[in-house]
Design an enzyme around this catalytic site. Structure first.
Site, PDB file in Angstrom:
ATOM      1  N   SER A   1       0.974  -1.504   0.039  1.00 16.15           N
ATOM      2  CA  SER A   1       0.209   0.370   0.178  1.00 16.15           C
ATOM      3  C   SER A   1       1.048   1.241  -0.101  1.00 16.15           C
ATOM      4  O   SER A   1       0.326   2.773   0.189  1.00 16.15           O
ATOM      5  CB  SER A   1      -1.114  -0.324   1.100  1.00 16.15           C
ATOM      6  OG  SER A   1       0.100   0.207   2.496  1.00 16.15           O
ATOM      7  N   CYS A   2       1.882   1.614  -0.163  1.00 15.22           N
ATOM      8  CA  CYS A   2       3.145   2.560   0.403  1.00 15.22           C
ATOM      9  C   CYS A   2       4.046   2.153  -0.914  1.00 15.22           C
ATOM     10  O   CYS A   2       4.981   1.546  -0.563  1.00 15.22           O
ATOM     11  CB  CYS A   2       3.663   2.253   1.639  1.00 15.22           C
ATOM     12  SG  CYS A   2       4.592   3.381   1.708  1.00 15.22           S
ATOM     13  N   GLY A   3       4.077   2.889  -2.321  1.00 18.89           N
ATOM     14  CA  GLY A   3       4.947   3.065  -2.304  1.00 18.89           C
ATOM     15  C   GLY A   3       5.887   4.398  -2.650  1.00 18.89           C
ATOM     16  O   GLY A   3       7.557   4.553  -2.906  1.00 18.89           O
TER      17      GLY A   3
ATOM     18  N   CYS B   1       7.513   4.750   1.174  1.00 17.96           N
ATOM     19  CA  CYS B   1       8.168   3.886   2.538  1.00 17.96           C
ATOM     20  C   CYS B   1       9.023   3.574   2.395  1.00 17.96           C
ATOM     21  O   CYS B   1       9.840   2.459   1.017  1.00 17.96           O
ATOM     22  CB  CYS B   1       6.963   2.452   2.799  1.00 17.96           C
ATOM     23  SG  CYS B   1       6.023   2.728   3.241  1.00 17.96           S
TER      24      CYS B   1
END
Length: 260
Positions: free
Chosen positions: A103-105, A107
């Site tokens: 869900s995190c590009g 991070c």
């Protein structure tokens, strides 16, 4: 897998297909760079696109090969790729030794300064009609077999201005689906992509716009909403950002001159 399904108060045991989420360790020269959570498939594209979109390599020529290391066992089996760079290419190892969830590009970025986009302003004469744009989410949905079976993945689609779908990729991570498209284009020596537009199946956040800019894409259309940072970045880099493309309507947030 077997699940209990409850419909209208009735319970039944049925088979259900669930979207696969698994780690992919990306190594450079045998050294771990990052771990991303992804849907297995097109892993080489994902690694190639990730490295390029994050400005960790400068172009296709920097990447000599991407291979599966031998003698892997356990959880590493099928979940590791090793990138060999050309002699003289800068080595990104150490720049992003972190875990990135599906869900995190962004991070793994360890400073706000690392969020800066190192790419030129997008220059393109592309124009597309609103009628064409409004039809594209359904065309992308028709190219999402994994979503049809699981309902659990995002998609990115690369389209021509006339609405022709050139490529679609699915993944549990919306940014991974776009990285796979960028990796495909990089390997095919197609970057930048000023004559193509991007359609995404969900919302548009900062990392989607950042990666689209890296690929030189002049227009992003989404079924969902953009974030404030996405709008600001698209405005700055002269990308047309369109949201809520559904039910025959859309919102054009930036550089509307490309939409007729």
């Amino acid at each position: 897998m077997k699940i209990n399904r409850i419909r209208d108060g009735a319970r039944s045991s049925v088979d259900d297909e669930v979207a696969v989420e698994a780690p992919l360790e990306i190594r450079v020269g045998g050294k771990a760079l990052t771990v991303v959570m992804r849907t297995p498939g097109h892993d080489e594209e994902l690694a190639r696109g990730f490295l390029y979109a994050e400005s960790l390599v400068d172009g296709a020529a920097d990447i000599v090969s991407i291979a599966r290391p031998p003698a892997l066992t356990g959880d590493e089996l099928g979940n590791v790729v090793d990138v060999t760079l050309r002699p003289g290419a800068r080595t990104p190892a150490g720049e992003r030794l972190f875990y990135a969830s599906s869900s995190c590009g962004v991070c793994g970025k360890n400073a706000i300064s690392a969020l800066r986009v190192r790419a030129p302003v997008v220059s393109s004469s592309l124009r597309v009609s609103a009628a064409t744009l409004s039809a594209l989410p359904d065309r992308l949905r028709a190219a999402q077999p994994l979503f049809a079976r699981t309902g659990g993945v995002h998609a990115s689609g690369l389209f021509a201005a006339d609405g022709t779908l050139e490529l679609a990729r699915e993944d549990v991570g919306r940014h991974n689906a776009l990285d796979k498209i960028i990796g495909w284009a990089l390997a095919a020596h197609r970057l930048p992509l000023p004559d193509r537009l991007l359609v995404v199946s969900g919302r548009v956040s900062y990392e989607i716009v950042q990666k689209a800019i890296a690929a030189g894409l002049p227009l992003i259309a989404a079924v969902g909403a953009p974030s404030t940072l996405a709008i600001d970045l698209a405005e700055q880099f002269e990308v047309t950002l369109v949201g809520f493309v559904r039910d025959g309507g859309m919102n054009v947030y930036t550089h509307g001159e490309r939409v007729d």
